[in-house]
Scaffold this active site. Structure first.
Site, PDB file in Angstrom:
ATOM      1  N   ASP A  68      -4.531  -5.429  12.593  1.00 37.40           N
ATOM      2  CA  ASP A  68      -4.068  -4.042  12.698  1.00 37.40           C
ATOM      3  C   ASP A  68      -4.118  -3.432  11.314  1.00 37.40           C
ATOM      4  OD1 ASP A  68      -0.837  -4.150  11.833  1.00 37.40           O
ATOM      5  OD2 ASP A  68      -1.549  -5.983  12.802  1.00 37.40           O
ATOM      6  N   GLU A 120      10.304   0.343  16.047  1.00 41.80           N
ATOM      7  CA  GLU A 120      11.061  -0.529  15.146  1.00 41.80           C
ATOM      8  C   GLU A 120      12.000   0.333  14.326  1.00 41.80           C
ATOM      9  OE1 GLU A 120       8.462  -2.039  11.851  1.00 41.80           O
ATOM     10  OE2 GLU A 120       6.859  -1.097  13.023  1.00 41.80           O
TER      11      GLU A 120
END
Length: 260
Positions: free
Chosen positions: A58, A145
């Site tokens: 990523d 998150e």
């Protein structure tokens, strides 16, 4: 198709034993030399990520210029590409990264960093306005998150609010892109908000010091982010590396379904 896609990967996850409760399917004969080096490698014990056949990365603007042909030759099979944040930020490298990843023949998906200081609809509108349907060969991702370093958004809503906002955002994306989003999350955020929730969604879990089964309560997973200090040819500096839960055969079948 979306229902089939979920069942297919869920079956693959169970078949390989890669759930939060079982990891016994693969024999020790499947242990191999690490596919990628790591400047701060961890000892995951017998359940280490190199027991998995399919690895991916990523990325965001922080990874700089990428030699995509070299990345693919190194053994990378998929890439999650940062697209947007909140209601008004786009990663400046997104357009270049997703076009080059596609040209290199890598399975790819855009991801959105969710801000709990903006509404789900504001963020869905922003993502849809900036991420073409053609930008994704895998389902889009919502990254949820707690942002410990943010100077502008320190809000931590109640768990029921978090889940309701996530659901609204993901419903909007699924309706527009035709693919049910993947949920990326971290240990503390999952513990605070997501235990037992969203069982019909695929999860991408961050777990860089232990196997996810040890720290995510009863959570099957599709992708595991196991390091942020990986060494990937074609990318300068440390890189996030992930594995797919299923076998290479499962991966090929899932890709074929995702592209329909």
């Amino acid at each position: 198709m979306r229902r089939f896609l979920f069942v297919l990967l869920s079956t693959a996850v169970l078949a390989t034993g890669c759930t939060s409760t079982s990891y016994d399917f693969m024999s020790t004969g499947s242990i191999r030399k690490p596919k990628f080096q790591d400047t701060d490698s961890q000892d995951f014990g017998a359940n280490h990520p190199d027991r998995h056949e399919i690895h991916g990365i990523d990325i965001s603007k922080w990874n700089g210029d990428i030699d995509w042909a070299t990345v693919r030759r190194s053994g990378v099979s998929f890439v999650f590409i940062k697209a947007t944040e909140g209601k008004d930020r786009i990663d400046p490298a997104f357009d270049t990264n997703w076009r080059n990843a596609a040209q290199a023949g890598l399975a790819h998906a855009p991801y959105h960093f969710y801000y709990f200081c903006s509404s789900a609809d504001e963020q869905a509108d922003w993502f849809i306005a900036n991420v073409p349907k053609a930008a994704s060969s895998l389902p889009p991702v919502v990254d949820v998150e707690w942002n410990h370093t943010s100077k502008t958004c320190t809000t931590r809503p109640a768990p029921e609010t978090v889940r309701a906002e996530m659901k609204r955002f993901m419903d909007r994306l699924e309706a527009y892109y035709g693919k049910r989003p993947i949920i990326y999350t971290s240990v503390d955020f999952h513990r605070d908000n997501l235990v037992g929730a969203f069982k019909e969604y695929h999860f991408w879990l961050r777990s860089v010091a232990a196997h996810p089964a040890k720290i995510y309560e009863s959570r099957p997973w599709a992708f595991w982010q196991y390091t942020s200090t990986g060494v990937v040819p074609g990318i300068k500096g440390g890189t996030d590396i992930n594995v797919f839960a299923g076998t290479e055969k499962n991966w090929r079948a899932w890709l074929a379904s995702a592209d329909r």
